[in-house]
Design a protein around this motif. Structure first.
Motif, PDB file in Angstrom:
ATOM      1  N   ALA A 104       0.825  -1.213   0.000  1.00 17.07           N
ATOM      2  CA  ALA A 104       0.000   0.000   0.000  1.00 17.07           C
ATOM      3  C   ALA A 104       0.854   1.255   0.000  1.00 17.07           C
ATOM      4  O   ALA A 104       0.532   2.248  -0.673  1.00 17.07           O
ATOM      5  N   GLN A 112      -0.407   3.541  -5.365  1.00 22.49           N
ATOM      6  CA  GLN A 112      -1.467   4.538  -5.210  1.00 22.49           C
ATOM      7  C   GLN A 112      -2.716   4.071  -5.953  1.00 22.49           C
ATOM      8  O   GLN A 112      -2.732   3.012  -6.565  1.00 22.49           O
ATOM      9  N   HIS A 160      -5.633   3.063  -4.790  1.00 22.76           N
ATOM     10  CA  HIS A 160      -6.252   1.865  -4.229  1.00 22.76           C
ATOM     11  C   HIS A 160      -7.085   2.247  -3.018  1.00 22.76           C
ATOM     12  O   HIS A 160      -6.997   3.361  -2.499  1.00 22.76           O
ATOM     13  N   ARG A 161      -7.900   1.324  -2.561  1.00 23.85           N
ATOM     14  CA  ARG A 161      -8.622   1.498  -1.311  1.00 23.85           C
ATOM     15  C   ARG A 161      -8.635   0.171  -0.556  1.00 23.85           C
ATOM     16  O   ARG A 161      -8.589  -0.905  -1.168  1.00 23.85           O
ATOM     17  N   TRP A 162      -8.691   0.265   0.764  1.00 27.01           N
ATOM     18  CA  TRP A 162      -8.756  -0.926   1.601  1.00 27.01           C
ATOM     19  C   TRP A 162     -10.166  -1.514   1.528  1.00 27.01           C
ATOM     20  O   TRP A 162     -11.156  -0.785   1.561  1.00 27.01           O
ATOM     21  N   VAL A 163     -10.235  -2.844   1.416  1.00 26.18           N
ATOM     22  CA  VAL A 163     -11.526  -3.511   1.305  1.00 26.18           C
ATOM     23  C   VAL A 163     -11.497  -4.818   2.097  1.00 26.18           C
ATOM     24  O   VAL A 163     -10.432  -5.341   2.443  1.00 26.18           O
ATOM     25  N   LEU A 174      -6.407  -4.848  -0.806  1.00 29.33           N
ATOM     26  CA  LEU A 174      -6.323  -3.578  -1.521  1.00 29.33           C
ATOM     27  C   LEU A 174      -7.016  -3.745  -2.866  1.00 29.33           C
ATOM     28  O   LEU A 174      -6.771  -4.729  -3.579  1.00 29.33           O
TER      29      LEU A 174
END
Length: 306
Positions: free
Chosen positions: A96, A100, A102-105, A122
């Protein structure tokens, strides 16, 4: 003028496509050698590649997704999911920090068939994938329809060498990076996007294809050995698949394969002109991601725009 392109892997076909679209006359000289791109995963993942590649790979790779979408109707822009076992969560946090967009899921919210023991992931929503073999066939078919001849005879025009490791005699700083892969098939698991499995020793990826098939790869070994896949590599790859979903234990192993990726010391592709021949080479592990842009750079170079 006729351009004689040596090699019908992804680089050669992208070069032929770029030149043909500029109204240039081309021919493609083929051989019986299987191109390294035949064994590729087909991930168009410029953001993920930033974890280990220079920023240039991400910048150029973002343009490649649009290029492939223009050429083919089979690009799947469903993003990339990156996961790691709970004991290797630090690998996920490191990934992470290096990337760049990206989002946490929760992985199961993106891919329900990912095993429940993966608690964090991610998601890179702007990435894509394609089936490399289908893509190569579609490019070839498009070129033939536009009058490009494919043959194994002598070049009739100015040579553009796109033969990968077969050009090593002409490019002494070219080296091989061995990749090993297998293709699995199961009707018990459904994924709609590439999944990267992080591990400190053997990170790998799983890419879905049609008819319940999955490409599982790929090791990165500094080796000139083009022989069969090793037991160690096979164990590591299959163990990773089993961890992603235990139902892979019942999957069929349809195929295994190895390929030698042509690489320069900095792991970036380059264009060289020597003794009247253009060389486009050094794609490393980024063939489908960077070949379209390198082809366009070659066209600009030929036309004297750079």
């Amino acid at each position: 003028m006729t351009w004689s392109i040596l090699g019908s892997g992804v680089t050669g076909l992208c070069v032929a496509t770029a030149l043909t679209q500029q109204g240039e006359k081309c021919e493609v000289i083929t051989s019986d050698t299987v191109a390294a791109s035949h064994w590729a995963g087909g991930m168009l993942a410029p953001y993920c590649e930033a974890e280990s590649a220079p920023a240039e790979v991400t910048e150029l790779g973002l343009k490649a997704i649009a290029w492939w979408q223009q050429q083919l109707g089979t690009v799947q822009k469903n993003g990339t999911l990156v996961v790691a076992p709970q004991r290797d969560t630090q690998e996920l946090h490191r990934f992470a920090q290096m990337t760049q967009a990206h989002r946490w899921v929760k992985p199961q919210s993106i891919e329900p068939d990912v095993a429940d023991h993966f608690e964090k992931g991610l998601f890179f929503a702007d990435e894509a994938h394609l089936d490399p073999r289908l893509a190569l066939q579609q490019l070839r078919t498009n070129l033939i329809q536009q009058g490009v001849e494919f043959h194994q005879g002598k070049p009739k025009g100015t040579v553009i060498d796109c033969r990968g490791m077969a050009s090593a005699d002409e490019l002494p700083n070219l080296r091989a990076v061995r990749g090993e892969m297998c293709i699995l098939q199961t009707s018990d698991i459904e994924f709609s996007r590439s999944i990267r499995f992080l591990h400190p020793r053997f990170p790998c990826y799983l890419v879905p294809r049609a008819e319940g098939k999955f490409m599982l790869g790929a090791t990165m070994l500094e080796s000139q050995d083009a022989g069969k896949i090793s037991v160690r590599a096979m164990l590591e790859l299959l163990t990773s698949a089993y961890m992603l979903n235990p139902a892979f234990a019942e999957a069929k192993i349809l195929e295994t394969g190895t390929g030698l990726r042509p690489s320069f010391p900095n792991n970036l592709p380059d264009i060289e002109f020597k003794n009247g021949t253009y060389f486009v080479n050094g794609m490393y592990r980024h063939g489908f991601l960077l070949a379209p842009i390198m082809a366009e750079k070659l066209v600009q170079l030929i036309k004297g725009n750079i």
